[in-house]
Design an enzyme around this catalytic site. Sequence first.
Site, PDB file in Angstrom:
ATOM      1  N   LYS A  72       0.897  -1.139  -0.079  1.00 25.32           N
ATOM      2  CA  LYS A  72       0.075  -0.075  -0.054  1.00 25.32           C
ATOM      3  C   LYS A  72       0.731   1.152  -0.107  1.00 25.32           C
ATOM      4  O   LYS A  72       1.924   1.216   0.510  1.00 25.32           O
ATOM      5  CB  LYS A  72      -0.747   0.008   1.171  1.00 25.32           C
TER       6      LYS A  72
HETATM    7  N1  GLU Z   1      -7.166   0.214  -3.180  1.00 24.84           N
HETATM    8  C1  GLU Z   1      -7.978  -1.107  -3.324  1.00 24.84           C
HETATM    9  C2  GLU Z   1      -7.989  -2.186  -2.443  1.00 24.84           C
HETATM   10  O1  GLU Z   1      -7.957  -1.585  -1.138  1.00 24.84           O
HETATM   11  C3  GLU Z   1      -7.392  -1.870  -4.810  1.00 24.84           C
HETATM   12  C4  GLU Z   1      -5.986  -2.413  -4.624  1.00 24.84           C
HETATM   13  C5  GLU Z   1      -5.704  -2.900  -6.068  1.00 24.84           C
HETATM   14  O2  GLU Z   1      -6.403  -3.131  -7.007  1.00 24.84           O
HETATM   15  O3  GLU Z   1      -4.454  -3.374  -6.086  1.00 24.84           O
HETATM   16  O4  GLU Z   1      -8.322  -3.367  -2.301  1.00 24.84           O
END
Ligand code: GLU
Length: 446
Positions: free
Chosen positions: A136
């Site tokens: 993240k």
């Molecule tokens: N931000 C989204 C999540 O928390 C998508 C993450 C992604 O597609 O890599 O799942």
Amino acid sequence: MPKKDPAQRVKKKTTERKPRPPRSLVQRKNTSLPISVFENVMKQFDTAAEKLHLDKSILNFIKVPRRCTIVNLPVKMDDGSHRMFTAYRVQHSIARGPAKGGIRFHPDVTLDEVQALASWMTWKCAVVNIPFGGGKGGIVCDPFKLSPSELERLTRRYAADCSDLFGPDSDVPAPDVGSGPQVMSWFMDTYSMRVGHSVPGVVTGKPPVLGGSRGRVEATGRGVVICVREAAKHLGKHLDSCTASVQGFGNVGSISARLLHELGVKVTHISDVHGAIHNPNGIDILNLIKYVEAKKTIVGFPDTEKIDPAKVLTAKVDILIPAALENQITKKNARQIKCKILAEGANGPTTPEADVILDKKGILVVPDILANAGGVTVSYFEWVQNRIGYFWSEEEVNRRLEEKMVTSFDDVMRVAIKHDVSMRIAAFMLAITRVVEVVQLRGIYA
Ligand code: GLU
């Protein structure tokens, strides 16, 4: 209905562990966040891990992030001045594949939060069984107060300063709160310029003309609603006689509300950052979406009454979808929650203390690492399409998403029933088992 149903179980007396001190490398700056989210994930992890009786040293290895990066990004503002923005990228796990997870643009982003979100990505990718680890990113900024060109320079500087981390085989970002297809396009371009050729697979959530997947924008909300539908089926409820309340009207909240509405659910309560609205006969979602495009808020929408946003969580509805930020359902309001199905569109909306209360009340909680996994699942499809250079139709993407979500829901429900635990603990148990299996096979490089 199975005997040991997670929604019907009467919770036995639990022996709660003492909370451990946070492992953040840097203390949280914003003390308005009352609870460390990373501590919350670790509690969820510990509760599930305890049931699995696995080797402690492997558990310790997979629990904490592999790598946390902090950068301070100088960005030229439109008035000619320079501002520094603190940003993070956390790779929680790379055991099952490249670190995968979005980049959050929000003024309250902290390392604690990004570590938690990266960790949830590891478990989320394992629950839906896609070959990714968890990562993240976060940039401390208010994207709504930056001009498009300032946002572009900030995104490009972040992509450039952390470029050693990123790559289709090492770490693949995506959108999260405050970022979307345009930010992903700038990110893809910056990375591509640095390596000298187009690398669409370095990031997902791109617009389809740039190699994005059809259906990606809707995927998270679609996955949430598939989980709601499966949960309703499990409880023997018909969606066309259900009511729903949705907290948050961004990408996940608005699409979940629209798809619920299409299935005949009456969405009676909705909130956004500016306030909350209510109509006991159901809010006209399609016109609300048009209204929000013009006014940038749900507040003032015709045929609705303005209500206290706290009521959106405690409303007497069948379905509740928290689709905003973390720590919304806590020990303070959990007793007032009256829904039958709670599907977590957001990451980490429920604290571990609240979980115990919801469980005792017999609420069927579909946890974030399952309920909102539709987004990363279609990100995986996007990454696959980028690698093969061939693109699927929206129907094909939605069909594969449907299959993944239903299989994962069933997998989690099976573990929940077998071990007589909530779906959250079951989802963690399933995910931990899958990560441990890979770590044991790979061994630890020395
Ligand atoms: N931000 C989204 C999540 O928390 C998508 C993450 C992604 O597609 O890599 O799942």
